[in-house]
Motif scaffolding. Sequence first.
Motif, mmCIF file in Angstrom:
data_model
loop_
_atom_site.group_PDB
_atom_site.id
_atom_site.type_symbol
_atom_site.label_atom_id
_atom_site.label_comp_id
_atom_site.label_asym_id
_atom_site.label_seq_id
_atom_site.Cartn_x
_atom_site.Cartn_y
_atom_site.Cartn_z
ATOM 1 N N UNK A 1 0.822 -1.214 0.000
ATOM 2 C CA UNK A 1 0.000 0.000 0.000
ATOM 3 C C UNK A 1 0.853 1.260 0.000
ATOM 4 N N UNK A 2 2.149 1.109 -0.383
ATOM 5 C CA UNK A 2 3.058 2.247 -0.303
ATOM 6 C C UNK A 2 3.242 3.024 -1.587
ATOM 7 N N UNK A 3 2.636 2.559 -2.681
ATOM 8 C CA UNK A 3 2.828 3.245 -3.965
ATOM 9 C C UNK A 3 1.789 4.356 -4.096
ATOM 10 N N UNK A 4 2.254 5.593 -3.909
ATOM 11 C CA UNK A 4 1.365 6.746 -3.892
ATOM 12 C C UNK A 4 1.349 7.448 -5.250
ATOM 13 N N UNK A 5 0.367 8.294 -5.417
ATOM 14 C CA UNK A 5 0.262 9.042 -6.667
ATOM 15 C C UNK A 5 1.511 9.875 -6.930
ATOM 16 N N UNK A 6 2.144 10.380 -5.869
ATOM 17 C CA UNK A 6 3.346 11.184 -6.055
ATOM 18 C C UNK A 6 4.500 10.346 -6.591
ATOM 19 N N UNK A 7 4.568 9.065 -6.214
ATOM 20 C CA UNK A 7 5.565 8.156 -6.794
ATOM 21 C C UNK A 7 5.300 7.956 -8.279
ATOM 22 N N UNK A 8 4.031 7.787 -8.609
ATOM 23 C CA UNK A 8 3.658 7.587 -10.018
ATOM 24 C C UNK A 8 4.060 8.811 -10.848
ATOM 25 N N UNK B 1 10.080 12.112 -2.612
ATOM 26 C CA UNK B 1 9.581 12.149 -3.986
ATOM 27 C C UNK B 1 9.225 13.584 -4.390
ATOM 28 N N UNK B 2 8.609 14.324 -3.487
ATOM 29 C CA UNK B 2 8.245 15.710 -3.776
ATOM 30 C C UNK B 2 9.481 16.574 -3.983
ATOM 31 N N UNK B 3 10.498 16.362 -3.157
ATOM 32 C CA UNK B 3 11.746 17.117 -3.328
ATOM 33 C C UNK B 3 12.379 16.815 -4.681
ATOM 34 N N UNK B 4 12.318 15.559 -5.110
ATOM 35 C CA UNK B 4 12.895 15.194 -6.401
ATOM 36 C C UNK B 4 12.123 15.824 -7.546
ATOM 37 N N UNK B 5 10.801 15.869 -7.428
ATOM 38 C CA UNK B 5 10.000 16.547 -8.454
ATOM 39 C C UNK B 5 10.378 18.031 -8.537
#
Length: 386
Positions: A76-83, A272-276
Motif C-alpha cells: 500500500x506504499x505506492x502513492x500518486x506522487x511516486x507515479x 519524492x516531492x523534493x525530487x520533483x
Amino acid sequence: MHSRTDLWSKRLARAAEQRRSHDGWRQRPTLSDVAPFIDFAGNDYLGLADDPRLAQAQAQAARRLGAGAKASHLVSGHLEIHERLERRLAELTGRPRALLLSTGYMANLGVLQALCDRHTRVFQDRLNHASLIDGARLAEAPSRRFHHRDLDDLERLLARAPDDTPTLVVSDGVFSMDGDVADVGGLAATARRHDAWLMIDDAHGLGVLGEHGDGCVGRAHDHHQVPILVGTLGKALGSAGAFVAGDEMLIDHLIQFARPYVYTTAQPPGVAAATLAALDLLEREPERRARLHERIADFRREALRLGLPLADSRTPIQPIVLGDNARVMRWAQSLARAGLRVGAIRAPTVPKGKARLRITLSAAHDDDALDALLEALADCQREERA
C-alpha cells in the motif's frame, strides 16, 4: 579450547589490523554547522541539496502525506506522487517507463538479480561500481570484466560467448573514481553486433551531462540502444533514491522479480516531492549546469598550471592521483586544516598504488571556494618539497 565467540573476535581483529596497517582504515566524519567547511567531497553537483525550494517541497508533502510511505510499493506504499515522479524520470531520460528504488546500490542489485542467473553471461567494465560487481555475484551469473573503456577487449570476449546464452554488457556511464565517461555509442554498437543487451549506470552523469541534463545516455541513446538505464536521485538532483528506466516489459519484469524493489518500503513521499522540485529546477535553470562546467574548466586550467597530476576528466569528478595511501592522507589532512573537505580514496576502492584525492566540483562553489582549494593544494606541494 577457544569458544566460537573468541574465534569471531579474533577474525574481526585481524581484519581491522590488516586494514589499519596499510593506512586504509575508514572513518565517518561527523559534520555540523558549528565548524563550517567547504565541501569538495560530496556529489551535490548542481547545488540542489541545499536549495530551500526542495526543502519546502519535502516538508509540505510530509505534512500532507506523512513522513513515510508505510509499506512497499506492491502493498500500500505506492502513492500518486511516486507515479508522477516515475513519469517525469521516464520523460527526462526518453524512456517508456521508469521504476523507483530506494538507493542506487539497490537498483543495480535488483536489476542484475532479476535478469541474470547462472545461465546468463555478464560482461563488465573493469572499473564498474561495486554495486554492479556485487549484483552479478548475487545472481550467480558467470561474469567477465573487460579492460577499462576497451571496446576491442569487449569484442573479443563477446565473440567467445555461447550464441544461445542471454548476454548482458554492463558499464558505468561516468566512472565514479576517475570521472571519465563511457563510450555509450560504441558499447551499444558492440552489444548489438553480438545480440547482447546493454545496461548503463548513469549515476554521476544524470543532471550533469546531456543537452537537457539527461546524462550521458538519456535521449541521445534510446531504449533500443541502451535497454537498461539506472540513475540516482541523491547526486545532481539533491534528494535520495534511484530509478531504473526502460521499456514496458523490463519494468514489469522488475516489479515482479527484483527483490530489492518487492521487499522494501517505498520512498518517503516528501523525498519524492523534493525530487520533483529538483526536476523542475533542472529544466528551468540550465544556468546551474553551465556554471558547473565553467567551474570544471576553471579548476582544470589552474590545477594543470600548478602541475598537479590530474586525471583526464570533463566531469565534476576531478581525481588527483598521488599513489600511496600515506601521501593521500597527508594531503587530505592538510586540506582539512584549511577548512576544505575532499575524498581520500584508497585501496580497495581503487587499485593499489592508485590512491587519490577525489575532488568533486559543484555549481554552488564560488570563486573564493575554488581559490581556497587551489591555494591549499599548492601548499601541499610546497610542504612536500620543503
